[in-house]
Design a protein around this motif. Structure first.
Motif, PDB file in Angstrom:
ATOM      1  N   ALA A 148      14.199   3.753 -64.967  1.00 20.80           N
ATOM      2  CA  ALA A 148      15.521   3.676 -65.585  1.00 20.80           C
ATOM      3  C   ALA A 148      16.392   2.594 -64.960  1.00 20.80           C
ATOM      4  O   ALA A 148      17.169   1.933 -65.652  1.00 20.80           O
ATOM      5  CB  ALA A 148      16.226   5.035 -65.481  1.00 20.80           C
ATOM      6  N   VAL A 149      16.266   2.382 -63.651  1.00 18.65           N
ATOM      7  CA  VAL A 149      17.152   1.451 -62.949  1.00 18.65           C
ATOM      8  C   VAL A 149      16.658   0.007 -63.040  1.00 18.65           C
ATOM      9  O   VAL A 149      17.455  -0.920 -63.198  1.00 18.65           O
ATOM     10  CB  VAL A 149      17.304   1.878 -61.473  1.00 18.65           C
ATOM     11  CG1 VAL A 149      18.086   0.842 -60.677  1.00 18.65           C
ATOM     12  CG2 VAL A 149      18.003   3.235 -61.385  1.00 18.65           C
ATOM     13  N   PHE A 150      15.345  -0.198 -62.954  1.00 16.75           N
ATOM     14  CA  PHE A 150      14.812  -1.558 -62.920  1.00 16.75           C
ATOM     15  C   PHE A 150      14.082  -1.975 -64.194  1.00 16.75           C
ATOM     16  O   PHE A 150      13.846  -3.163 -64.407  1.00 16.75           O
ATOM     17  CB  PHE A 150      13.877  -1.720 -61.712  1.00 16.75           C
ATOM     18  CG  PHE A 150      14.571  -1.595 -60.390  1.00 16.75           C
ATOM     19  CD1 PHE A 150      15.296  -2.660 -59.889  1.00 16.75           C
ATOM     20  CD2 PHE A 150      14.537  -0.408 -59.670  1.00 16.75           C
ATOM     21  CE1 PHE A 150      15.959  -2.551 -58.667  1.00 16.75           C
ATOM     22  CE2 PHE A 150      15.185  -0.289 -58.456  1.00 16.75           C
ATOM     23  CZ  PHE A 150      15.911  -1.366 -57.952  1.00 16.75           C
ATOM     24  N   PHE A 151      13.726  -1.012 -65.033  1.00 18.64           N
ATOM     25  CA  PHE A 151      13.026  -1.340 -66.278  1.00 18.64           C
ATOM     26  C   PHE A 151      13.670  -0.642 -67.477  1.00 18.64           C
ATOM     27  O   PHE A 151      12.977  -0.033 -68.300  1.00 18.64           O
ATOM     28  CB  PHE A 151      11.549  -0.952 -66.170  1.00 18.64           C
ATOM     29  CG  PHE A 151      10.828  -1.616 -65.035  1.00 18.64           C
ATOM     30  CD1 PHE A 151      10.383  -2.923 -65.143  1.00 18.64           C
ATOM     31  CD2 PHE A 151      10.617  -0.930 -63.837  1.00 18.64           C
ATOM     32  CE1 PHE A 151       9.729  -3.552 -64.090  1.00 18.64           C
ATOM     33  CE2 PHE A 151       9.960  -1.537 -62.781  1.00 18.64           C
ATOM     34  CZ  PHE A 151       9.520  -2.858 -62.898  1.00 18.64           C
ATOM     35  N   SER A 170      22.138  18.613 -56.985  1.00 12.89           N
ATOM     36  CA  SER A 170      23.536  18.559 -56.577  1.00 12.89           C
ATOM     37  C   SER A 170      24.359  17.564 -57.396  1.00 12.89           C
ATOM     38  O   SER A 170      25.588  17.680 -57.441  1.00 12.89           O
ATOM     39  CB  SER A 170      23.640  18.185 -55.094  1.00 12.89           C
ATOM     40  OG  SER A 170      22.936  19.099 -54.280  1.00 12.89           O
ATOM     41  N   LEU A 171      23.692  16.595 -58.009  1.00 16.38           N
ATOM     42  CA  LEU A 171      24.407  15.521 -58.710  1.00 16.38           C
ATOM     43  C   LEU A 171      24.069  15.538 -60.199  1.00 16.38           C
ATOM     44  O   LEU A 171      22.980  15.987 -60.587  1.00 16.38           O
ATOM     45  CB  LEU A 171      24.008  14.153 -58.128  1.00 16.38           C
ATOM     46  CG  LEU A 171      24.250  13.947 -56.631  1.00 16.38           C
ATOM     47  CD1 LEU A 171      23.622  12.633 -56.177  1.00 16.38           C
ATOM     48  CD2 LEU A 171      25.735  13.961 -56.310  1.00 16.38           C
ATOM     49  N   ASP A 172      25.005  15.050 -60.998  1.00 15.34           N
ATOM     50  CA  ASP A 172      24.653  14.888 -62.406  1.00 15.34           C
ATOM     51  C   ASP A 172      23.761  13.655 -62.544  1.00 15.34           C
ATOM     52  O   ASP A 172      23.622  12.846 -61.618  1.00 15.34           O
ATOM     53  CB  ASP A 172      25.892  14.778 -63.287  1.00 15.34           C
ATOM     54  CG  ASP A 172      26.791  13.595 -62.923  1.00 15.34           C
ATOM     55  OD1 ASP A 172      26.255  12.499 -62.638  1.00 15.34           O
ATOM     56  OD2 ASP A 172      28.025  13.766 -62.934  1.00 15.34           O
ATOM     57  N   ALA A 173      23.140  13.496 -63.717  1.00 14.09           N
ATOM     58  CA  ALA A 173      22.132  12.454 -63.906  1.00 14.09           C
ATOM     59  C   ALA A 173      22.700  11.061 -63.663  1.00 14.09           C
ATOM     60  O   ALA A 173      22.041  10.202 -63.062  1.00 14.09           O
ATOM     61  CB  ALA A 173      21.558  12.552 -65.320  1.00 14.09           C
ATOM     62  N   ARG A 174      23.944  10.824 -64.091  1.00 10.31           N
ATOM     63  CA  ARG A 174      24.524   9.491 -63.936  1.00 10.31           C
ATOM     64  C   ARG A 174      24.754   9.148 -62.479  1.00 10.31           C
ATOM     65  O   ARG A 174      24.419   8.039 -62.030  1.00 10.31           O
ATOM     66  CB  ARG A 174      25.838   9.412 -64.710  1.00 10.31           C
ATOM     67  CG  ARG A 174      26.484   8.041 -64.661  1.00 10.31           C
ATOM     68  CD  ARG A 174      27.656   7.951 -65.607  1.00 10.31           C
ATOM     69  NE  ARG A 174      28.258   6.622 -65.579  1.00 10.31           N
ATOM     70  CZ  ARG A 174      29.239   6.230 -66.373  1.00 10.31           C
ATOM     71  NH1 ARG A 174      29.722   7.062 -67.292  1.00 10.31           N
ATOM     72  NH2 ARG A 174      29.731   5.016 -66.273  1.00 10.31           N
ATOM     73  N   ASP A 175      25.326  10.093 -61.707  1.00 10.01           N
ATOM     74  CA  ASP A 175      25.565   9.831 -60.290  1.00 10.01           C
ATOM     75  C   ASP A 175      24.249   9.669 -59.525  1.00 10.01           C
ATOM     76  O   ASP A 175      24.147   8.839 -58.605  1.00 10.01           O
ATOM     77  CB  ASP A 175      26.385  10.971 -59.672  1.00 10.01           C
ATOM     78  CG  ASP A 175      27.845  10.913 -60.088  1.00 10.01           C
ATOM     79  OD1 ASP A 175      28.291   9.839 -60.539  1.00 10.01           O
ATOM     80  OD2 ASP A 175      28.534  11.940 -59.970  1.00 10.01           O
ATOM     81  N   PHE A 176      23.267  10.472 -59.884  1.00 12.42           N
ATOM     82  CA  PHE A 176      21.971  10.370 -59.200  1.00 12.42           C
ATOM     83  C   PHE A 176      21.362   8.989 -59.396  1.00 12.42           C
ATOM     84  O   PHE A 176      20.883   8.370 -58.441  1.00 12.42           O
ATOM     85  CB  PHE A 176      21.020  11.447 -59.712  1.00 12.42           C
ATOM     86  CG  PHE A 176      19.644  11.368 -59.105  1.00 12.42           C
ATOM     87  CD1 PHE A 176      19.408  11.831 -57.820  1.00 12.42           C
ATOM     88  CD2 PHE A 176      18.582  10.814 -59.818  1.00 12.42           C
ATOM     89  CE1 PHE A 176      18.134  11.744 -57.249  1.00 12.42           C
ATOM     90  CE2 PHE A 176      17.316  10.722 -59.254  1.00 12.42           C
ATOM     91  CZ  PHE A 176      17.100  11.187 -57.972  1.00 12.42           C
ATOM     92  N   LEU A 177      21.363   8.483 -60.623  1.00 14.73           N
ATOM     93  CA  LEU A 177      20.777   7.176 -60.902  1.00 14.73           C
ATOM     94  C   LEU A 177      21.651   6.026 -60.413  1.00 14.73           C
ATOM     95  O   LEU A 177      21.152   4.931 -60.161  1.00 14.73           O
ATOM     96  CB  LEU A 177      20.514   7.019 -62.408  1.00 14.73           C
ATOM     97  CG  LEU A 177      19.377   7.862 -62.969  1.00 14.73           C
ATOM     98  CD1 LEU A 177      19.282   7.681 -64.481  1.00 14.73           C
ATOM     99  CD2 LEU A 177      18.049   7.512 -62.313  1.00 14.73           C
ATOM    100  N   ASP A 178      22.954   6.278 -60.253  1.00 12.71           N
ATOM    101  CA  ASP A 178      23.854   5.231 -59.782  1.00 12.71           C
ATOM    102  C   ASP A 178      23.767   5.064 -58.273  1.00 12.71           C
ATOM    103  O   ASP A 178      23.576   3.945 -57.767  1.00 12.71           O
ATOM    104  CB  ASP A 178      25.285   5.567 -60.219  1.00 12.71           C
ATOM    105  CG  ASP A 178      26.260   4.448 -59.851  1.00 12.71           C
ATOM    106  OD1 ASP A 178      25.814   3.279 -59.769  1.00 12.71           O
ATOM    107  OD2 ASP A 178      27.449   4.740 -59.654  1.00 12.71           O
ATOM    108  N   TRP A 179      23.909   6.154 -57.528  1.00 14.21           N
ATOM    109  CA  TRP A 179      23.927   6.027 -56.070  1.00 14.21           C
ATOM    110  C   TRP A 179      23.178   7.140 -55.329  1.00 14.21           C
ATOM    111  O   TRP A 179      22.759   6.950 -54.183  1.00 14.21           O
ATOM    112  CB  TRP A 179      25.368   6.000 -55.562  1.00 14.21           C
ATOM    113  CG  TRP A 179      26.232   7.142 -56.043  1.00 14.21           C
ATOM    114  CD1 TRP A 179      27.037   7.156 -57.141  1.00 14.21           C
ATOM    115  CD2 TRP A 179      26.377   8.438 -55.439  1.00 14.21           C
ATOM    116  NE1 TRP A 179      27.681   8.370 -57.275  1.00 14.21           N
ATOM    117  CE2 TRP A 179      27.302   9.173 -56.223  1.00 14.21           C
ATOM    118  CE3 TRP A 179      25.837   9.044 -54.322  1.00 14.21           C
ATOM    119  CZ2 TRP A 179      27.662  10.493 -55.929  1.00 14.21           C
ATOM    120  CZ3 TRP A 179      26.200  10.348 -54.007  1.00 14.21           C
ATOM    121  CH2 TRP A 179      27.101  11.050 -54.815  1.00 14.21           C
ATOM    122  N   GLY A 180      22.951   8.276 -55.956  1.00 14.88           N
ATOM    123  CA  GLY A 180      22.346   9.390 -55.235  1.00 14.88           C
ATOM    124  C   GLY A 180      20.946   9.111 -54.726  1.00 14.88           C
ATOM    125  O   GLY A 180      20.573   9.531 -53.617  1.00 14.88           O
TER     126      GLY A 180
END
Length: 449
Positions: A62-65, A198-208
């Motif tokens: 999701a982050v790089f591709f 502990s984190l929602d999907a957006r926060d996890f993929l952003d910085w978690g």
């Protein structure tokens, strides 16, 4: 001429000698103390290893591709995943040369700091949305550097442990050297599980997802000092020199002992192939097909990590009864039987998937517990230090580097039957290599007789 040059080079640097003067309270290096050093070192390395492996499934597509489909993103992620294993033999050669010139403490410090820096570097890496294709290139570079560092982090402790352990307990002590894998896996999986819950999907993929990579750097620093405390002692150095466990150029090793290197690599192929097919592949397959939540799968895999600990312990007990090579062969046959049921288990819903993971971890413990150096006695003393390291590097490269990529690609496009074929190929290679090794050992015994 080459070997004489090697033997006359100093094996210690002034810095190492100074550190040893601070550790003269050691009355000796017992097998148990060596085993602790092995477990600490391997647990830190495997933590790095699994942090990257899990991120390859949960984060990197999701982050790089993001421009690719879910399947293609996962496959590209696994392509980069393989780079570390391609780099390991090169790292081995490079850092063996560093050790010959500057000493083992310089080598180990440099390798572990490179491992920590390349791992932490990934944590700061912007994704495709910010840097575009450059982010993929940087990820690939960091992953390659991880492999260089992993190849260079060989400290000789597993070989010393095997040679210094009581003969009737060598299977047990060999198992202790493999305990780092389940410990590192449980810590990495548990940390990702906690963050994802502990984190929602957006926060996890952003910085978690970045936090496990920060932790990996800290773990490496702690492990470095724990290993150096043992590695630079006078007693450890004396044991290494008595056992002739000193590095030789990789080119010289391959010219003289290439057959032993590849027999050793293929002898444990079933174990190394299974390694990624129960740790990384199930997570990618289940997430790709959206059959259940990632938290549920990670939770089952944490339990699998605990089973891996008990399976590894069992391997030591079994090996001391029937022999390490017989244990490897028996485990390979069991893996072959397991592979026949793997497609059915993975396609039969959550219970079947859980059974695949948990049974797979149990078999992995039985096989992987004795996979390291089971045929290292083939090496003459002069080549055992470098030979054991390079054998492990080639076993990872041949058996494990491309396992998630091949298994996911073939299974997604042609069906899970190809997963069975992949595992069975590893089983056949292991059994053939063990048979060749047995025949060579018998020939040597006849010549001595």
């Amino acid at each position: 001429m080459m070997s004489s040059a090697i033997s006359t080079e100093p094996t210690s640097t002034k810095m190492e000698n100074d550190v040893r003067n601070l550790t003269t309270d050691h009355s000796g290096v017992a097998p148990g103390e060596i085993a602790i050093g092995v477990v600490i070192g391997r647990a830190s390395e495997y933590f790095d290893f699994f942090v990257y492996g899990i991120a390859s499934v949960m984060v990197f597509p999701a982050v790089f591709f993001p421009q690719e489909t879910r399947l293609e993103g996962a496959l590209w992620s696994f392509v980069i995943f393989s780079f570390a294993f391609i780099a390991r033999p090169f790292g081995n050669a490079l850092f063996m040369a560093i050790q010959r010139h500057f000493g083992r403490s310089v080598k180990l410090t440099g390798a572990l700091f490179l491992l920590g820096i390349s791992t932490a570097g990934m944590a700061f890496l912007p994704g495709y949305a910010s840097l575009g294709f450059t982010s993929i290139v940087l990820l690939a570079i960091f992953r390659f550097l991880q492999g260089i560092a992993l190849g260079g982090s060989w400290d000789g402790l597993p070989s010393l442990l095997a040679l210094n352990a009581p003969e009737e307990r060598r299977g047990w002590y060999a198992m202790l050297g493999q305990m780092g894998a389940p410990i590192g896996f449980i810590l990495a999986s548990g940390l990702f599980l906690y963050l994802d819950k502990s984190l929602d999907a957006r926060d996890f993929l952003d910085w978690g997802w970045r936090y496990p990579f920060y932790v990996a750097f800290a773990v490496n620093v702690v492990a470095l000092f724990a290993r150096l405390r043992l590695v630079v002692t006078n007693e450890y150095t004396k044991l290494l020199e008595e056992r002739e466990l000193e590095p030789v150029p990789v080119t010289e090793l391959l010219a003289s002992q290439s057959a032993n290197v590849f027999i050793g690599a293929f002898a444990s192929l079933a174990s190394y192939a299974l390694f990624h097919l129960v740790t990384v592949f199930p997570l990618s397959w289940i997430l790709l097909n959206s059959t259940r939540s990632v938290d549920e799968v990670l939770g089952v895999q944490v339990v699998g990590g605990a089973i891996l600990i008990f399976g590894t312990i069992a391997s030591g007990l079994v090996a001391d009864r029937i022999g390490r090579r017989s244990t490897l062969g028996t485990a390979a046959v069991l893996i072959g039987i397991f592979s026949l049921f793997a497609p059915w288990l993975l396609s039969s819903g959550p219970r079947g998937q859980d059974a695949f993971i948990l049974i797979g971890f149990a078999l992995l413990g039985l096989s992987y517990g004795q996979a390291a150096g089971a045929v290292s006695s083939n090496f003459v003393a002069k080549y055992r230090y470098t030979g054991a390291a390079l054998t492990a590097d080639f076993a990872w490269l041949i058996g494990a580097a491309f396992a998630p990529l091949v298994a996911l690609g073939l299974s997604a496009n042609f069906g899970l039957a190809y997963l069975s074929a992949y595992l069975l190929s590893g089983v056949v290679c292991t059994l053939v290599a063990l048979r060749i090794n047995r025949d060579l050992a018998a020939d040597k015994a006849r010549l001595r007789g």
